[in-house]
Design an enzyme around this catalytic site. Structure first.
Site, PDB file in Angstrom:
ATOM      1  N   ASP A 196      -6.759   0.090  -7.154  1.00  0.00           N
ATOM      2  CA  ASP A 196      -6.616   1.410  -6.541  1.00  0.00           C
ATOM      3  C   ASP A 196      -7.575   1.623  -5.374  1.00  0.00           C
ATOM      4  O   ASP A 196      -8.641   2.226  -5.494  1.00  0.00           O
ATOM      5  CB  ASP A 196      -6.746   2.525  -7.591  1.00  0.00           C
ATOM      6  CG  ASP A 196      -5.433   2.674  -8.359  1.00  0.00           C
ATOM      7  OD1 ASP A 196      -4.488   1.922  -8.040  1.00  0.00           O
ATOM      8  OD2 ASP A 196      -5.359   3.521  -9.246  1.00  0.00           O
TER       9      ASP A 196
ATOM     10  N   GLY B  19       1.748   8.557 -11.270  1.00  0.00           N
ATOM     11  CA  GLY B  19       2.409   9.682 -10.618  1.00  0.00           C
ATOM     12  C   GLY B  19       3.116   9.272  -9.342  1.00  0.00           C
ATOM     13  O   GLY B  19       3.966   9.976  -8.820  1.00  0.00           O
TER      14      GLY B  19
ATOM     15  N   GLY C 231      -1.475   9.366 -15.643  1.00  0.00           N
ATOM     16  CA  GLY C 231      -0.284   8.507 -15.633  1.00  0.00           C
ATOM     17  C   GLY C 231       0.131   8.145 -14.222  1.00  0.00           C
ATOM     18  O   GLY C 231      -0.362   8.691 -13.236  1.00  0.00           O
TER      19      GLY C 231
ATOM     20  N   ARG D 235       2.637  -4.528  -5.284  1.00  0.00           N
ATOM     21  CA  ARG D 235       1.446  -5.294  -5.636  1.00  0.00           C
ATOM     22  C   ARG D 235       1.631  -5.985  -6.965  1.00  0.00           C
ATOM     23  O   ARG D 235       2.468  -5.604  -7.782  1.00  0.00           O
ATOM     24  CB  ARG D 235       0.202  -4.413  -5.642  1.00  0.00           C
ATOM     25  CG  ARG D 235       0.117  -3.458  -6.807  1.00  0.00           C
ATOM     26  CD  ARG D 235      -1.168  -2.610  -6.718  1.00  0.00           C
ATOM     27  NE  ARG D 235      -1.270  -1.696  -7.840  1.00  0.00           N
ATOM     28  CZ  ARG D 235      -2.063  -0.630  -7.865  1.00  0.00           C
ATOM     29  NH1 ARG D 235      -2.811  -0.330  -6.835  1.00  0.00           N
ATOM     30  NH2 ARG D 235      -2.106   0.144  -8.930  1.00  0.00           N
TER      31      ARG D 235
ATOM     32  N   LYS E 169       3.948   1.086  -5.456  1.00  0.00           N
ATOM     33  CA  LYS E 169       3.160   2.300  -5.277  1.00  0.00           C
ATOM     34  C   LYS E 169       3.783   3.094  -4.138  1.00  0.00           C
ATOM     35  O   LYS E 169       3.890   2.583  -3.019  1.00  0.00           O
ATOM     36  CB  LYS E 169       1.723   1.905  -4.940  1.00  0.00           C
ATOM     37  CG  LYS E 169       0.715   3.004  -5.129  1.00  0.00           C
ATOM     38  CD  LYS E 169      -0.678   2.385  -5.157  1.00  0.00           C
ATOM     39  CE  LYS E 169      -1.766   3.403  -4.980  1.00  0.00           C
ATOM     40  NZ  LYS E 169      -3.081   2.775  -4.939  1.00  0.00           N
TER      41      LYS E 169
ATOM     42  N   ASP F 123       4.122  14.327  -4.689  1.00  0.00           N
ATOM     43  CA  ASP F 123       5.487  13.952  -4.309  1.00  0.00           C
ATOM     44  C   ASP F 123       5.845  12.528  -4.732  1.00  0.00           C
ATOM     45  O   ASP F 123       6.970  12.080  -4.521  1.00  0.00           O
ATOM     46  CB  ASP F 123       5.673  14.118  -2.797  1.00  0.00           C
ATOM     47  CG  ASP F 123       4.700  13.255  -1.999  1.00  0.00           C
ATOM     48  OD1 ASP F 123       3.926  12.484  -2.609  1.00  0.00           O
ATOM     49  OD2 ASP F 123       4.702  13.351  -0.757  1.00  0.00           O
ATOM     50  N   GLY F 124       4.866  11.815  -5.296  1.00  0.00           N
ATOM     51  CA  GLY F 124       5.153  10.458  -5.760  1.00  0.00           C
ATOM     52  C   GLY F 124       5.316   9.443  -4.646  1.00  0.00           C
ATOM     53  O   GLY F 124       5.705   8.302  -4.875  1.00  0.00           O
TER      54      GLY F 124
ATOM     55  N   ASP G 227      -9.662   6.094 -14.780  1.00  0.00           N
ATOM     56  CA  ASP G 227      -8.265   5.643 -14.638  1.00  0.00           C
ATOM     57  C   ASP G 227      -8.138   4.569 -13.571  1.00  0.00           C
ATOM     58  O   ASP G 227      -7.066   3.976 -13.425  1.00  0.00           O
ATOM     59  CB  ASP G 227      -7.346   6.829 -14.306  1.00  0.00           C
ATOM     60  CG  ASP G 227      -7.808   7.592 -13.073  1.00  0.00           C
ATOM     61  OD1 ASP G 227      -8.942   8.091 -13.076  1.00  0.00           O
ATOM     62  OD2 ASP G 227      -7.040   7.672 -12.101  1.00  0.00           O
ATOM     63  N   ASN G 228      -9.222   4.308 -12.849  1.00  0.00           N
ATOM     64  CA  ASN G 228      -9.194   3.244 -11.847  1.00  0.00           C
ATOM     65  C   ASN G 228     -10.062   2.053 -12.267  1.00  0.00           C
ATOM     66  O   ASN G 228     -10.489   1.270 -11.420  1.00  0.00           O
ATOM     67  CB  ASN G 228      -9.655   3.782 -10.489  1.00  0.00           C
ATOM     68  CG  ASN G 228      -8.679   4.799  -9.921  1.00  0.00           C
ATOM     69  OD1 ASN G 228      -7.492   4.794 -10.264  1.00  0.00           O
ATOM     70  ND2 ASN G 228      -9.166   5.687  -9.073  1.00  0.00           N
TER      71      ASN G 228
HETATM   72  P1  AMP Z   1      -5.935   7.915  -7.870  1.00  0.00           P
HETATM   73  O1  AMP Z   1      -7.247   8.595  -7.977  1.00  0.00           O
HETATM   74  O2  AMP Z   1      -5.460   7.712  -6.470  1.00  0.00           O
HETATM   75  O3  AMP Z   1      -5.910   6.658  -8.644  1.00  0.00           O
HETATM   76  O4  AMP Z   1      -4.824   8.897  -8.522  1.00  0.00           O
HETATM   77  C1  AMP Z   1      -5.118   9.767  -9.578  1.00  0.00           C
HETATM   78  C2  AMP Z   1      -3.857  10.353 -10.153  1.00  0.00           C
HETATM   79  O5  AMP Z   1      -3.146  11.139  -9.186  1.00  0.00           O
HETATM   80  C3  AMP Z   1      -2.872   9.327 -10.691  1.00  0.00           C
HETATM   81  O6  AMP Z   1      -2.301   9.851 -11.863  1.00  0.00           O
HETATM   82  C4  AMP Z   1      -1.860   9.258  -9.571  1.00  0.00           C
HETATM   83  O7  AMP Z   1      -0.621   8.791 -10.034  1.00  0.00           O
HETATM   84  C5  AMP Z   1      -1.802  10.702  -9.081  1.00  0.00           C
HETATM   85  N1  AMP Z   1      -1.337  10.795  -7.701  1.00  0.00           N
HETATM   86  C6  AMP Z   1      -2.009  10.452  -6.569  1.00  0.00           C
HETATM   87  N2  AMP Z   1      -1.257  10.667  -5.469  1.00  0.00           N
HETATM   88  C7  AMP Z   1      -0.060  11.150  -5.893  1.00  0.00           C
HETATM   89  C8  AMP Z   1       1.151  11.554  -5.247  1.00  0.00           C
HETATM   90  N3  AMP Z   1       1.301  11.479  -3.917  1.00  0.00           N
HETATM   91  N4  AMP Z   1       2.162  11.992  -6.028  1.00  0.00           N
HETATM   92  C9  AMP Z   1       2.029  12.046  -7.357  1.00  0.00           C
HETATM   93  N5  AMP Z   1       0.927  11.691  -8.026  1.00  0.00           N
HETATM   94  C10 AMP Z   1      -0.114  11.232  -7.317  1.00  0.00           C
HETATM   95 MG    MG Z   2      -5.544   5.409  -9.750  1.00  0.00          MG
END
Ligand code: AMP
Ligand code: MG
Length: 492
Positions: free
Chosen positions: A259, A88, A86, A173, A109, A121-122, A249-250
């Protein structure tokens, strides 16, 4: 400010979580993509560029009509399934229609934690936000389907990352969709067929309306997604783009590049090149991308089987046929693309082996991918001193010299003369790409001195990377040994 017209937020609550606004201390717009705003035609750039606009785009202030949600999805990460990922660190503010009628998601983002943040930390550091802005602008300039960057917002505070505190940023974006293969997997993992049907209906209605009369919409959808992914991955290969994290997920359901984490472009050609620090086994190496694309589509197929045929064997046979189509389509786009890159308008049986031998020579000669094809674009059908510019890209010319002779022999069969062929080649072989060391340089200047000149230079050439511009010649240089980026990090 933004004429929101939301549809995803109308779906059942299982699809997302409502997202409360998170304050940030001092939101300010660092860059607003004025050209894109103009092309979209329906967003008010003065309002977005104002103080209130900055707060809205940082996810810190409400905007009329926005319905901020964090989307639910699952995904295979490096081959391992995670049923609960999801958004995050991302929020879908809402959707709007552009002047041409296209519906876009407006997505932030780095605007703060959501229910899907798990340990994170989102937030996002400014560096990766700059990287995504630059690279996605280049992708658009290279005419490769991609999400687009609308703005960079500084949050005014710092986030803690591996290398210490970094300035916080938010990337704004737009995308035609943020539905991913992982969105389907989220419901399949919960054996929630009703939601899967709802998702297929939604995606067909919004993104593939011509499929609404299809006898088996789920199969039609799978076929359409395979076609878009085949085109996308083939076009990545043709510019030497390595996504770096091709997790399910990407993988966008509409075939946009999405992503931009540890993504990178090839400098010297190396078939098995990997940049990402987290890709220890090279799963997402350059030459693996086409095959991984098929694997990811297989995971989409898994989720759709029950909607395709109640007899599982028949359903599997149907999706296998479609997956074969992905392989064929990708092969066709690649073959045509490589031929165009070496200036062949006609199709002859040995063309792919000619291209293969060029790539081998480049690998042996440590030749820069982009510069080699661009230099080749300037050569004539007769050998002359111009050849030296190409030969200079190779540490040894042992393999390239005989290749050039073979290439010229092959050119004899071509109907067009040098001028037409060279013009066609420069239309497919970019002079500029977002070189890893240049992007790093732009980020470092932003961090160390709040100096955005290099960022703006990159954005200038991103608009039209196929047109040579003397003023930006330094951006077309390959990295020196000291400058070369050998590893990239997610880092957000
Ligand atoms: P990504 O591979 O960058 O597409 O991210 C994979 C997952 O990790 C997704 O669910 C993102 O929302 C979560 N995520 C990545 N970085 C963070 C962050 N700094 N805080 C919270 N969730 C993150
Ligand atoms: Mg992603």
């Amino acid at each position: 400010m933004i004429p929101f017209d939301n549809t995803y937020a109308r779906l059942p609550e299982r699809f997302y979580a409502h997202q409360p606004l998170r304050g940030v201390p001092a939101p300010s717009i660092l860059r607003l993509n004025e050209r894109l705003l103009k092309a979209l035609g329906t967003l008010d750039s003065a309002a977005l560029g104002s103080r209130e606009g900055a707060a809205v785009l940082a996810g810190a202030a409400a905007a009329p009509g926005a319905e901020p949600i964090a989307m639910a999805y699952a995904g295979h990460q490096f081959g391992h399934f995670n049923p609960q990922l999801g958004d995050g660190r991302a929020v879908l503010l809402g959707e709007f229609l552009a002047g041409d009628g296209t519906r876009y998601d407006l997505h932030l983002k780095g605007s703060g934690a959501t229910v899907f943040s798990r340990g994170g930390d989102g937030r996002a550091a400014l560096g990766p936000v700059i990287r995504e802005y630059v690279v996605s602008e280049f992708m658009a300039g290279l005419r490769i389907p991609t999400t687009r960057a609308l703005a960079i917002v500084r949050t005014g505070d710092t986030v803690l990352r591996q290398r210490g505190p970094e300035p916080g940023g938010v990337l704004v974006r737009i995308a035609e969709s943020h539905v991913r293969v992982g969105t389907f997997q989220f419901f399949a993992a919960r054996q929630d067929l009703e939601s899967l049907r709802t998702l297929v209906d939604y995606v067909v209605r919004r993104h593939y309306p011509s499929l609404s009369d299809h006898p088996t919409p789920a199969l039609g959808l799978f076929e359409a997604v395979c076609e878009r992914q085949a085109e996308l991955v083939a076009r990545w290969q043709l510019v030497g783009f390595i996504h770096g994290v091709m997790n399910t997920d990407n993988v966008s359901i509409v075939g946009e590049t999405i992503d931009f984490g540890p993504c990178a472009f090839l400098d010297a050609y190396e078939a098995n090149k990997v940049f990402s620090s987290i890709d220890q086994r090279g799963r997402y190496a350059y030459s693996n991308q086409p095959m991984i694309g098929a694997w990811n589509l297989g995971r989409l197929a898994d989720t759709l089987l029950p909607l395709i045929d109640e007899d599982e064997k028949r359903a599997i046979a149907a999706v296998e046929g479609v997956l074969d189509g992905y392989v064929k389509r990708l092969g066709t786009v690649l073959a045509a693309g490589w031929r165009a890159k070496v200036g062949l308008a006609l199709e002859q049986p040995d063309d792919q082996s000619l291209v293969g031998r060029l790539l081998e020579a480049m690998e042996q000669g440590k030749a820069d991918f982009t510069r080699t094809f661009r230099a080749l674009s300037a050569l004539g059908a007769e050998a002359d001193t111009k050849d030296d510019a190409l030969r200079a890209e190779f540490v040894s010319t042992k393999a390239i010299d005989p290749w050039l002779a073979d290439w010229r022999a092959r050119l004899q069969a071509e109907p067009q003369g040098d001028a037409l062929r060279q013009a066609a080649m420069t239309r497919v072989n970019p002079a500029f790409i977002p070189r890893n060391h240049q992007v790093e340089h732009a980020i470092r200047a932003a961090y160390d001195a709040e100096d955005y000149t290099r960022l703006d230079e990159l954005l200038q050439v991103a608009r039209d990377p196929f047109t040579w511009r003397d003023a930006y010649a330094h951006l077309a240089l390959a990295p020196t040994d000291d400058e070369e980026v050998r590893q990239t990090f997610c880092g957000t």
